[in-house]
Design a protein around this motif. Sequence first.
Motif, short mmCIF file in Angstrom:
data_model
loop_
_atom_site.label_atom_id
_atom_site.label_comp_id
_atom_site.label_asym_id
_atom_site.label_seq_id
_atom_site.Cartn_x
_atom_site.Cartn_y
_atom_site.Cartn_z
N THR A 201 0.84 -1.21 0.00
CA THR A 201 0.00 0.00 0.00
C THR A 201 0.87 1.25 0.00
O THR A 201 0.55 2.25 -0.67
CB THR A 201 -0.93 0.00 1.22
N LEU A 202 1.97 1.21 0.74
CA LEU A 202 2.90 2.34 0.73
C LEU A 202 3.50 2.54 -0.67
O LEU A 202 3.72 3.69 -1.09
CB LEU A 202 4.02 2.11 1.75
N PHE A 207 3.70 5.72 -5.47
CA PHE A 207 3.53 5.79 -6.92
C PHE A 207 2.56 6.90 -7.30
O PHE A 207 2.85 7.73 -8.18
CB PHE A 207 3.02 4.44 -7.43
N ILE A 208 1.42 6.92 -6.65
CA ILE A 208 0.41 7.94 -6.97
C ILE A 208 0.94 9.34 -6.67
O ILE A 208 0.75 10.28 -7.46
CB ILE A 208 -0.89 7.66 -6.19
N ASN A 209 1.63 9.48 -5.52
CA ASN A 209 2.19 10.80 -5.18
C ASN A 209 3.23 11.23 -6.20
O ASN A 209 3.29 12.41 -6.59
CB ASN A 209 2.80 10.76 -3.78
N ARG A 212 1.50 12.18 -9.41
CA ARG A 212 0.78 13.43 -9.21
C ARG A 212 1.72 14.62 -9.21
O ARG A 212 1.42 15.67 -9.81
CB ARG A 212 0.01 13.37 -7.88
N GLU A 213 2.88 14.47 -8.53
CA GLU A 213 3.84 15.58 -8.48
C GLU A 213 4.36 15.90 -9.87
O GLU A 213 4.46 17.09 -10.25
CB GLU A 213 5.01 15.21 -7.56
N VAL A 214 4.70 14.88 -10.64
CA VAL A 214 5.20 15.12 -12.00
C VAL A 214 4.10 15.75 -12.85
O VAL A 214 4.36 16.69 -13.63
CB VAL A 214 5.69 13.81 -12.63
N TYR A 275 -2.62 5.93 -13.28
CA TYR A 275 -1.69 6.28 -14.36
C TYR A 275 -2.43 6.55 -15.66
O TYR A 275 -2.18 7.57 -16.33
CB TYR A 275 -0.67 5.16 -14.54
N ASN A 276 -3.32 5.66 -16.04
CA ASN A 276 -4.06 5.86 -17.28
C ASN A 276 -4.89 7.13 -17.24
O ASN A 276 -5.00 7.86 -18.25
CB ASN A 276 -4.98 4.65 -17.54
#
Length: 415
Positions: A201-202, A207-209, A212-214, A275-276
């Motif tokens: 989960t971490l 990954f999502i963070n 999102r930042e990029v 991602y998609n």
Amino acid sequence: MSSILRLRRGRGFTNSGSSLSSYLITYPFTKPEKSTIRQATTEKAQYLNLYDEMQKELQEAEDLNFVQFRDTAQSHLESCRVFMLQADRTLKFLDALALGFDSVKRQTSSFQASCDALSVEQQRLDALATEIENHLVPFNMLEEITKRLNVPGTDFVAHEGFKQMLATLDRCIEYTETHPNFNGIDLYQMRFKQCMTRALTLIRVYFINSIREVTNDVQSRIAAKALNDATQSALFYTKFRVDAPILHGLMEEIQTRSEGQEEYSSLLGDCFKYYNGVRAKLVLPVITKQVTDMRNTLSDLLQLTRQSLAYIRTVCSDEYELFYAIFPQGEDVVYELLDSLCEPLQDILRNRIIHEKKAEVLYELCSLLQGLSAQEGDYMDEEYFGNSALDLGRLFQSTLQDAQMKLVFRMQAYS
């Protein structure tokens, strides 16, 4: 050995009135002595007495050698007896020493056997202690892993130690599964799996963070500067490739554990979905604008199809490569993304196909679309499409079917 015999005074005999007491007689007798004796022993009794006395003295003289030999023999015998006593004492002492040595030997052998038995027991206990220690390793790791997973933040998932921790969790879970007879093993198995879920989960959160930042950075750059299409397109991929190796390794950690594990598969699905969504949000407006401009400037269906497919091929190839730079697997997912990116072009081509009346154009269009899936590119113009692992024909299969259906209708109209 000779002896001197003396005739004591007052014990001799006389001959013709003369006494032998004054004579010194020695043995062996001289002729005068023998003559004197004959003369002096006129009486038989005196002679016999004298003879007996002389015989006795002669006998004693002859026995002297034997007496001395006897005394010497007795002295030697006494010495031998003393020697025998000493030898007996020595033998008894040696026997006592032998008994002592035998006792020491038995004790030494017993001690050696005891030492050997203790050594074997020590080795057994050492092996048992090592085995117990090895069995305790997975259980001792639980507390340390739990502490690491409860640390605030997710940046540590990008470190090499995090992957080592995941490998340790795999071994711990496998250990609990292979030792179901241990007391309380179900509880430890559940806690290890909870730690694995927490760790993966971490990874999803990280990954999502990161994406999102990029994405926010790219969007802010696009909003702040009037970028041309080429610069903007490069920005879409360059920024995302910076962290791609790290994200690829983390996604691989989830994918290798997601097979047969619904909970882990859902975490991976969240990463795919996010991602998609992000890629479609960034790229789809640009694609829509480009194909719309082509539709407005190109009236010929074949020309529009060639140029739009060349453009969409480039975009899809970049997206395809970027996807696999981040994800180790996920063919269905990447084609789902690419299909959504191709949707504006599909709509435009479908609308043009519906209004196309020339059968030869439709035929050329069908040949062109069929060539998208050809391995050698026999039906494709490499100037536009090139070569790639991407199967573009899969994305335009529905468009090909529309063109084929329209062609059939037009052929029926001619017949």
